[in-house]
Structures are given as C-alpha cells and as structure tokens.
Scaffold this active site. Structure first.
Site, short mmCIF file in Angstrom:
data_model
loop_
_atom_site.label_atom_id
_atom_site.label_comp_id
_atom_site.label_asym_id
_atom_site.label_seq_id
_atom_site.Cartn_x
_atom_site.Cartn_y
_atom_site.Cartn_z
N SER A 16 0.69 -0.93 0.10
CA SER A 16 0.32 0.23 -0.27
C SER A 16 0.86 1.54 0.04
O SER A 16 0.29 2.36 -0.46
CB SER A 16 -0.81 0.12 0.92
OG SER A 16 -0.22 0.50 1.85
N ASN A 17 2.15 1.22 0.77
CA ASN A 17 3.14 2.19 0.53
C ASN A 17 3.47 2.04 -0.49
O ASN A 17 3.63 3.37 -1.20
CB ASN A 17 4.20 2.21 1.38
CG ASN A 17 3.54 2.71 2.87
OD1 ASN A 17 3.26 3.63 3.27
ND2 ASN A 17 3.37 1.89 4.01
N LYS A 68 23.57 -13.21 2.95
CA LYS A 68 22.82 -12.72 2.06
C LYS A 68 23.53 -11.87 1.71
O LYS A 68 22.92 -11.20 0.29
CB LYS A 68 22.69 -11.26 3.91
CG LYS A 68 21.47 -10.30 4.12
CD LYS A 68 21.26 -9.32 4.81
CE LYS A 68 21.38 -9.72 6.05
NZ LYS A 68 19.80 -9.18 5.83
N MET A 93 10.60 -7.11 5.00
CA MET A 93 11.30 -7.62 5.99
C MET A 93 11.85 -7.67 6.76
O MET A 93 11.58 -9.38 6.82
CB MET A 93 9.62 -8.25 6.54
CG MET A 93 7.91 -7.57 6.15
SD MET A 93 7.89 -5.67 7.20
CE MET A 93 7.23 -6.09 8.86
N ARG A 94 12.89 -7.66 6.37
CA ARG A 94 14.46 -7.92 6.12
C ARG A 94 15.81 -6.94 6.58
O ARG A 94 15.13 -6.16 6.21
CB ARG A 94 14.88 -8.61 4.71
CG ARG A 94 15.34 -10.12 4.24
CD ARG A 94 15.34 -10.53 3.09
NE ARG A 94 14.45 -11.31 3.11
CZ ARG A 94 14.78 -12.75 3.65
NH1 ARG A 94 15.66 -12.92 4.24
NH2 ARG A 94 13.85 -12.96 4.11
N ILE A 96 18.35 -5.33 6.22
CA ILE A 96 19.80 -4.88 4.99
C ILE A 96 20.93 -4.86 5.62
O ILE A 96 21.64 -5.02 6.70
CB ILE A 96 19.00 -3.47 5.07
CG1 ILE A 96 18.14 -2.64 4.10
CG2 ILE A 96 20.47 -2.60 3.90
CD1 ILE A 96 17.77 -2.97 2.59
N ASN A 110 13.50 4.05 4.96
CA ASN A 110 12.97 3.12 5.72
C ASN A 110 11.38 3.66 6.47
O ASN A 110 11.84 4.78 7.18
CB ASN A 110 13.37 2.31 6.63
CG ASN A 110 12.21 0.98 7.31
OD1 ASN A 110 11.24 0.15 6.04
ND2 ASN A 110 12.39 0.88 8.73
N HIS A 112 8.65 3.00 9.26
CA HIS A 112 7.90 2.45 10.08
C HIS A 112 7.13 2.81 11.65
O HIS A 112 7.00 3.27 11.14
CB HIS A 112 9.92 2.07 11.58
CG HIS A 112 9.31 1.25 12.51
ND1 HIS A 112 9.90 -0.58 12.00
CD2 HIS A 112 8.96 0.99 13.82
CE1 HIS A 112 9.39 -0.90 12.98
NE2 HIS A 112 8.70 -0.72 14.59
C1 GAR Z 1 3.76 -0.45 6.52
O1 GAR Z 1 2.90 -0.16 7.99
C2 GAR Z 1 5.20 -0.38 7.66
O2 GAR Z 1 5.15 0.54 8.30
C3 GAR Z 1 5.18 -1.53 7.83
O3 GAR Z 1 4.48 -2.44 7.15
C4 GAR Z 1 3.85 -2.09 6.51
C5 GAR Z 1 3.80 -2.56 5.15
O4 GAR Z 1 3.10 -2.19 4.39
N1 GAR Z 1 6.90 -1.73 8.10
C6 GAR Z 1 7.93 -2.38 8.40
O5 GAR Z 1 6.94 -2.97 10.10
C7 GAR Z 1 8.66 -2.26 9.02
N2 GAR Z 1 9.48 -2.56 10.46
P1 GAR Z 1 2.43 -1.68 2.29
O6 GAR Z 1 3.25 -3.19 2.61
O7 GAR Z 1 1.28 -1.92 2.90
O8 GAR Z 1 3.50 -0.65 2.20
#
Ligand code: GAR
Length: 191
Positions: A16-17, A68, A93-94, A96, A110, A112
């Site tokens: 979604s981002n 990695k 979710m990994r 870097i 990033n 968060h």
């Molecule tokens: C988002 O809320 C982002 O902040 C989080 O994963 C989601 C991804 O949503 N990221 C973390 O938790 C990183 N530690 P999306 O796939 O709908 O953009």
C-alpha cells in the site's frame, strides 16, 4: 538540467505504501520515478501491482542463496542496471546488510509504523496496541546496520482512540504513512 532521481522500492507484502508513492508520482506530487521494485517474496501482491504498472521487478527467494551477501550482490547489480539513486523500503521485512549499505550509503530510507525508538521490529502496531499507549505514530528514517535505528527524518503522531481495535489503529497509521512517505521523499530529493 538536474537529472530526475530514480527510486527503487523494496517491499515484502501488500504494497500500500508502494501504491501511495506510485500515485504521488502519477499526480506530479513526487518528482521522481520508480525504476525497480525489489521483493524477497515472489508471491507478494506488490509484485503483481508493479507488473501491472509495467515496472521492472527483481524478485528473489532468500533461501536459494548461501547468505545475505550473495543475494545483496545480485540486488546491487539490478539496482545499477536500473540506475537507481535511492532505496525506499516500504514494508521490506528483512535487515539490510553491509553489501547494500555500502553501495547505497546514505541513500536508503525506511518507514516504520511507530514513533521510534519505541516499538522496533516486527508488528510495531500490535506491540503499541498491546502496550496500551495512547499515542503512537509513524517514523521515516535513514537505514543503518541496526534494526530501526538510523537517523530520523520525519515523524508524525497518531492518537489511539479508546474505541480502537488493532485493525482501526492499523488503518489510522497507514493513512498517515500514505501521506507522509511521498511528501518526505519529495523533500529529500530536493535537498
Ligand atoms: C507498513 O505499515 C510499514 O510501516 C511496515 O510494514 C507495512 C507495509 O505495508 N514496515 C515495517 O514494519 C518495517 N519494520 P504495505 O505493504 O501495505 O506498504
């Protein structure tokens, strides 16, 4: 004339981002383009979305590599072929590793879903909800070798209303993310 900066978006899930960034570019609110979408989850929705938009993708299965460093070497090669200037982590979710950090020093950002340094790591929204905090939020930060520890670029608070369940909190946080990430990237690109 100054070259348009190219973004590589890294994501593992829904995207979604990614959608919000792509939409801001299409609307002319973000003066950039997405030159590559990278995912460590071959079945992720974000990859379907990227392909529908005709964007280049680099998808890999971490388990097919010895470590990695081995997959990050291939990612760097793909980024260089795509002429990427910035790495935008959007639900990647990994952690870097050193290979990417050195190749793109100071160019990895990033998002968060908490007010860092609170609630680092996985399921930050659930962590905040379970802790019963009344205020949480969103942080955008540079990436370093730690987990959610790099220099903070932008933050915005989100109030946890008494009526909220966990899903309501997630919706409220993501609404902020979708506005804050494109505007923050735009500010970064203009510096
Ligand atoms: C988002 O809320 C982002 O902040 C989080 O994963 C989601 C991804 O949503 N990221 C973390 O938790 C990183 N530690 P999306 O796939 O709908 O953009």
């Amino acid at each position: 004339m100054k070259k348009t900066k190219h973004l590589a978006v890294f994501a593992s899930g829904t995207g979604s981002n990614f959608d919000a960034i792509q939409q801001a570019i299409e609307e002319g609110a973000l003066d950039s383009d997405i030159t590559l979408v990278v995912s460590d989850v071959p079945t992720s929705a974000v990859i379907d979305k990227a392909k529908q938009k005709g964007l280049k993708t680099f998808v890999f299965n971490p388990q097919s590599y010895p470590n990695k460093r081995a997959f990050e070497i291939e990612i760097v090669e793909a980024l260089q072929r795509a002429d990427a200037d910035y790495i935008i982590l959007a639900g990647y979710m990994r952690l870097i590793g050193a290979t990417l950090l050195h190749a793109y020093e100071g160019k990895i950002v990033n998002i968060h879903p908490s007010l860092l340094p609170s609630f680092k790591g996985l399921d930050a929204i659930g962590q905040a909800f379970d802790a019963g905090v009344k205020i949480t939020g969103v942080t955008i930060h540079y990436v370093d070798e730690g987990m959610d520890t790099g220099r903070i670029i932008a933050q915005e608070a989100v109030k946890v209303e008494d009526t909220y369940g966990r899903d309501d909190l997630q919706r409220a946080i993501q609404a902020v993310e979708h506005r804050l990430y494109p505007t923050t990237i735009q500010t970064l690109l203009k510096q």
